[in-house]
Design an enzyme around this catalytic site. Structure first.
Site, PDB file in Angstrom:
ATOM      1  N   CYS A   1      -3.566   0.295  -1.611  1.00  0.00           N
ATOM      2  CA  CYS A   1      -2.813   1.391  -2.160  1.00  0.00           C
ATOM      3  C   CYS A   1      -1.632   1.743  -1.362  1.00  0.00           C
ATOM      4  O   CYS A   1      -1.538   1.800  -0.223  1.00  0.00           O
ATOM      5  CB  CYS A   1      -3.739   2.880  -1.777  1.00  0.00           C
ATOM      6  SG  CYS A   1      -3.016   4.188  -2.708  1.00  0.00           S
TER       7      CYS A   1
ATOM      8  N   CYS B   1       2.799   0.645  -6.867  1.00  0.00           N
ATOM      9  CA  CYS B   1       1.770   1.078  -6.988  1.00  0.00           C
ATOM     10  C   CYS B   1       0.540   0.094  -7.533  1.00  0.00           C
ATOM     11  O   CYS B   1       1.024  -0.867  -8.600  1.00  0.00           O
ATOM     12  CB  CYS B   1       1.604   2.286  -8.052  1.00  0.00           C
ATOM     13  SG  CYS B   1       0.064   2.895  -8.473  1.00  0.00           S
TER      14      CYS B   1
HETATM   15  N1  DGL Z   1      -3.133   2.849  -6.347  1.00  0.00           N
HETATM   16  C1  DGL Z   1      -2.406   3.892  -5.733  1.00  0.00           C
HETATM   17  C2  DGL Z   1      -1.003   3.321  -5.311  1.00  0.00           C
HETATM   18  O1  DGL Z   1      -0.808   2.211  -5.091  1.00  0.00           O
HETATM   19  C3  DGL Z   1      -1.717   4.603  -6.935  1.00  0.00           C
HETATM   20  C4  DGL Z   1      -2.703   5.517  -7.693  1.00  0.00           C
HETATM   21  C5  DGL Z   1      -3.180   6.894  -6.839  1.00  0.00           C
HETATM   22  O2  DGL Z   1      -2.300   7.791  -6.967  1.00  0.00           O
HETATM   23  O3  DGL Z   1      -3.940   7.189  -6.257  1.00  0.00           O
HETATM   24  O4  DGL Z   1      -0.053   4.056  -4.762  1.00  0.00           O
END
Ligand code: DGL
Length: 268
Positions: free
Chosen positions: A71, A185
């Site tokens: 993430c 993301c």
């Molecule tokens: N998977 C998260 C990231 O890479 C984004 C999703 C979220 O906001 O939880 O930032």
């Protein structure tokens, strides 16, 4: 022992898929914090504590040697503190690897100086990509757009509306004449081909970056690499389980997967 992949939600499934394609023998466990997704609009304290709880679970209950914090939001907010303060105290022999540094290294290698970035509210406002890129090459300009609608659309099967939303977010970047766009993301991985075709632009997508950098890390760190099992086993865990999520996760992993619900120590 295992390789852990932690994310707030479906993006981590896409990164897990990419890691499995690149390193099929590694024993891997994915943990998605579906109880709290999306992280991108939350406070630093919440992101830190949710991330720490998930990481701790993966170390203690799943015996992970290395965890990829897939993430970006968590990597931008919680990673450094966890690596520098928490890890040496609690699990000095284990490692947590983020996704920001590999993406920065990749971007620098590609040599473009006028970049765009799509990211969550937290990642954009943290300016982590801007600061880290400019530390290495002060001539780099990076135009960032906060894209809060993308994660909910991806998590809730809203792809039919994605083009319109993408056009809205990409326009200011295209107007700046960017040479490449960083999808900062994990969830946006599933948009890479669409962005490439629709805007005819270079796209830096973490499913193409993280597995290669991980392999490189493992080659340089045999003391960790040799501890990870090589039976090719996969485990998929979530902090909240719904039939819809199982369906979506299976779709993004490319085969039916069994998700298990983990009991979560919720502290914020
Ligand atoms: N998977 C998260 C990231 O890479 C984004 C999703 C979220 O906001 O939880 O930032």
């Amino acid at each position: 022992m295992k390789l852990g992949v932690f994310d707030s939600g479906l993006g981590g499934v896409m990164i897990s898929r990419a890691i499995k394609d690149h390193l099929p023998d590694l024993d891997m466990v994915y943990l998605g914090d579906t109880l709290h997704v999306p992280y991108g609009n939350r406070s630093e304290k919440a992101i830190h504590n949710y991330s720490k709880n998930c990481i701790e679970y993966l170390f203690t209950q799943e015996n992970c040697q290395i965890i990829i914090m897939a993430c970006n939001t968590a990597s931008a907010s919680a990673l450094r503190k966890l690596q520098q303060e928490w890890l040496p105290k609690h699990f000095p022999e284990r490692r947590i690897l983020g996704v920001v540094v590999p993406t920065i290294e990749y971007s620098i290698d590609r040599g473009f100086e006028n970049l765009g970035l799509l990211g969550t509210n937290y990642t954009v406002h943290s300016k982590v990509y801007l600061q880290e890129l400019q530390k290495i090459n002060p001539n780099i300009t990076i135009h960032q757009v906060n894209t809060p609608l993308l994660v909910p659309l991806i998590e809730h099967d809203g792809m039919q509306w994605i083009d319109e939303v993408l056009d809205h977010y990409m326009k200011p970047l295209m107007d700046k004449g960017i040479e490449a766009v960083i999808l900062s993301c994990t969830h946006y991985t599933c948009l890479k081909d669409r962005v490439r075709e629709r805007y005819n632009i270079e796209v830096f997508s973490q499913d193409e970056i993280v597995p290669v950098k991980l392999k490189d890390y493992l080659d340089r760190h045999p003391e960790s690499e040799t501890k990870i099992g090589k039976s090719g086993a996969d485990t998929f865990l979530v902090t909240d389980l719904t039939p819809e999520y199982t369906q979506q996760a299976s779709r993004y992993f490319g085969k039916d997967i069994e998700l298990s619900h983990v009991l979560y120590k919720d502290t914020v």
